[in-house]
Design a protein around this motif. Structure first.
Motif, PDB file in Angstrom:
ATOM      1  N   HIS A   1     -32.701 -60.508  44.961  1.00 44.56           N
ATOM      2  CA  HIS A   1     -34.118 -60.843  44.712  1.00 44.56           C
ATOM      3  C   HIS A   1     -34.531 -60.575  43.263  1.00 44.56           C
ATOM      4  O   HIS A   1     -35.636 -60.122  42.989  1.00 44.56           O
ATOM      5  CB  HIS A   1     -35.034 -60.072  45.662  1.00 44.56           C
ATOM      6  CG  HIS A   1     -34.856 -60.456  47.098  1.00 44.56           C
ATOM      7  ND1 HIS A   1     -35.485 -61.537  47.669  1.00 44.56           N
ATOM      8  CD2 HIS A   1     -34.094 -59.902  48.077  1.00 44.56           C
ATOM      9  CE1 HIS A   1     -35.130 -61.629  48.944  1.00 44.56           C
ATOM     10  NE2 HIS A   1     -34.284 -60.663  49.203  1.00 44.56           N
TER      11      HIS A   1
ATOM     12  N   TYR B   1     -29.978 -68.174  52.481  1.00 43.13           N
ATOM     13  CA  TYR B   1     -31.386 -68.206  52.910  1.00 43.13           C
ATOM     14  C   TYR B   1     -31.584 -67.870  54.383  1.00 43.13           C
ATOM     15  O   TYR B   1     -30.688 -68.058  55.203  1.00 43.13           O
ATOM     16  CB  TYR B   1     -31.975 -69.599  52.646  1.00 43.13           C
ATOM     17  CG  TYR B   1     -31.811 -69.987  51.215  1.00 43.13           C
ATOM     18  CD1 TYR B   1     -32.714 -69.567  50.256  1.00 43.13           C
ATOM     19  CD2 TYR B   1     -30.694 -70.709  50.799  1.00 43.13           C
ATOM     20  CE1 TYR B   1     -32.522 -69.863  48.916  1.00 43.13           C
ATOM     21  CE2 TYR B   1     -30.498 -71.016  49.471  1.00 43.13           C
ATOM     22  CZ  TYR B   1     -31.413 -70.584  48.527  1.00 43.13           C
ATOM     23  OH  TYR B   1     -31.215 -70.867  47.206  1.00 43.13           O
TER      24      TYR B   1
ATOM     25  N   CYS C   1     -36.453 -67.505  52.529  1.00 48.68           N
ATOM     26  CA  CYS C   1     -36.723 -67.622  51.094  1.00 48.68           C
ATOM     27  C   CYS C   1     -36.509 -69.055  50.626  1.00 48.68           C
ATOM     28  O   CYS C   1     -35.984 -69.896  51.350  1.00 48.68           O
ATOM     29  CB  CYS C   1     -35.837 -66.663  50.308  1.00 48.68           C
ATOM     30  SG  CYS C   1     -36.243 -64.923  50.579  1.00 48.68           S
TER      31      CYS C   1
ATOM     32  N   HIS D   1     -32.075 -68.997  44.284  1.00 56.28           N
ATOM     33  CA  HIS D   1     -32.748 -68.361  45.419  1.00 56.28           C
ATOM     34  C   HIS D   1     -34.041 -67.723  44.918  1.00 56.28           C
ATOM     35  O   HIS D   1     -34.035 -66.941  43.971  1.00 56.28           O
ATOM     36  CB  HIS D   1     -31.813 -67.297  46.012  1.00 56.28           C
ATOM     37  CG  HIS D   1     -32.479 -66.280  46.872  1.00 56.28           C
ATOM     38  ND1 HIS D   1     -32.919 -65.069  46.383  1.00 56.28           N
ATOM     39  CD2 HIS D   1     -32.784 -66.278  48.190  1.00 56.28           C
ATOM     40  CE1 HIS D   1     -33.445 -64.363  47.364  1.00 56.28           C
ATOM     41  NE2 HIS D   1     -33.377 -65.077  48.474  1.00 56.28           N
TER      42      HIS D   1
ATOM     43  N   GLY E   1     -37.213 -65.814  46.643  1.00 55.19           N
ATOM     44  CA  GLY E   1     -38.113 -65.228  47.616  1.00 55.19           C
ATOM     45  C   GLY E   1     -39.454 -64.941  46.964  1.00 55.19           C
ATOM     46  O   GLY E   1     -39.733 -65.428  45.855  1.00 55.19           O
ATOM     47  N   TRP E   2     -40.299 -64.154  47.580  1.00 58.92           N
ATOM     48  CA  TRP E   2     -41.601 -63.920  46.946  1.00 58.92           C
ATOM     49  C   TRP E   2     -41.436 -63.156  45.634  1.00 58.92           C
ATOM     50  O   TRP E   2     -42.146 -63.442  44.657  1.00 58.92           O
ATOM     51  CB  TRP E   2     -42.574 -63.237  47.901  1.00 58.92           C
ATOM     52  CG  TRP E   2     -42.411 -61.759  48.135  1.00 58.92           C
ATOM     53  CD1 TRP E   2     -41.814 -61.155  49.197  1.00 58.92           C
ATOM     54  CD2 TRP E   2     -42.879 -60.697  47.289  1.00 58.92           C
ATOM     55  NE1 TRP E   2     -41.867 -59.787  49.067  1.00 58.92           N
ATOM     56  CE2 TRP E   2     -42.529 -59.476  47.912  1.00 58.92           C
ATOM     57  CE3 TRP E   2     -43.566 -60.644  46.077  1.00 58.92           C
ATOM     58  CZ2 TRP E   2     -42.829 -58.225  47.369  1.00 58.92           C
ATOM     59  CZ3 TRP E   2     -43.869 -59.407  45.521  1.00 58.92           C
ATOM     60  CH2 TRP E   2     -43.502 -58.212  46.167  1.00 58.92           C
TER      61      TRP E   2
ATOM     62  N   SER F   1     -37.660 -73.507  53.814  1.00 57.94           N
ATOM     63  CA  SER F   1     -38.082 -72.119  53.668  1.00 57.94           C
ATOM     64  C   SER F   1     -39.356 -71.928  54.481  1.00 57.94           C
ATOM     65  O   SER F   1     -39.888 -72.882  55.038  1.00 57.94           O
ATOM     66  CB  SER F   1     -38.313 -71.784  52.184  1.00 57.94           C
ATOM     67  OG  SER F   1     -38.994 -72.834  51.514  1.00 57.94           O
TER      68      SER F   1
END
Length: 279
Positions: A88, A129, A132, A149, A151-152, A185
């Motif tokens: 991440h 994933y 994400c 990749h 994600g938040w 996602s």
């Protein structure tokens, strides 16, 4: 088969391992791509059946068989896949022929990588994933690709922009020459977040952009739209709005077809996105 009311994604079911493709990428002649489903593999239990993660407790032999099946179905060699080691962040690795097989048929010699780029044919980039956001990037002029990749945390750190910048450094990529796809996602309706996550986005995006990104439900609960956040990131980075495409496939809404961390409360396998330049 197209997803209901969705012209951006196609479910291919004519192979042993069903996979998703995206017409905007299928129309690009020099690349091959795909996104796995949870169908067509040999894993069992919570990993049923096409789990592509070696690090989540599944039987490695089953995962190896799954890679062979998805590779045969999409149409590339397992020995040519190169995978990420996701944490991440926004670290990007330039992939060359010497990296082929790393993460699948040989050990990786790198850590903490959430994005991959290459301009060499015959190398299949793979990222992982289960809610994400996959970011596919194709430089139409220089015939280079990126797969990241986001994600938040990666979205707040503008992973899409970072990927473009590393492609520019290595391939002279210009944002206006790039076609992007925001892949399957979790959708806004399924993605409730807490106040600290919401504040991270408020601090990063301007008020006009936040109208698309965040819905305040009260009681310090919010619905977050990662699709629109990544769209704004690409626009801010110079990608033409007409070259930004959203798959509109939610992993949580389609948890019978796709692994979703939220929908299964973490008891699940792992999906993968694939992108390569044809030889």
């Amino acid at each position: 088969m197209k997803f209901k009311n969705n012209e951006q994604a196609v479910l291919n079911t004519d192979k042993i391992a069903p996979f998703i493709t995206f017409p905007i990428l299928s129309d690009i002649g020099f690349i091959k791509h795909g996104f796995s489903t949870r169908l067509g593999g040999v894993s069992t239990g919570i990993y049923e059946s096409m789990n592509l993660g070696f690090s989540n407790g599944d039987d490695p032999d089953s995962v190896t068989v799954n890679y062979k099946r998805i590779s045969d179905s999409i149409g590339f060699s397992t020995e040519n896949i190169v995978t990420t080691d996701q944490v991440h962040n926004t670290e990007i690795r330039l992939i060359t022929a010497k990296d082929k097989g790393k993460g699948v048929v040989k050990k990786r010699d790198y850590k903490g990588i959430d994005g991959l780029i290459t301009n060499e044919p015959g190398i299949t980039l793979a990222t992982y994933y289960a809610d994400c956001v996959p970011l596919y990037l194709v430089d139409m002029k220089n015939k280079a690709i990126g797969l990241s990749h986001s994600g938040w945390r990666g979205t707040v750190k503008r992973m899409g922009k970072v990927t473009l910048e590393v492609m520019q450094q290595n391939f002279n990529t210009k944002p206006e020459d790039v076609i992007t796809l925001i892949g399957p996602s979790i959708c806004m309706d399924c993605y409730e977040v807490s106040k600290d996550v919401a504040e991270a986005f408020v601090n990063e995006f301007n008020p006009e952009q936040m109208k698309d990104i965040l819905l305040d439900k009260g009681n310090d609960k919010y619905q977050l739209n990662l699709w629109q956040a990544n769209r704004h990131i690409f626009i801010d980075a110079g990608v033409k709005d007409t070259n930004i495409h959203i798959s509109s496939v939610c992993t949580s809404c389609n948890s019978d077809l796709l692994f979703s961390h939220r929908a299964t409360k973490g008891k699940r396998g792992t999906l993968a996105a694939f992108l390569m330049i044809k030889e």
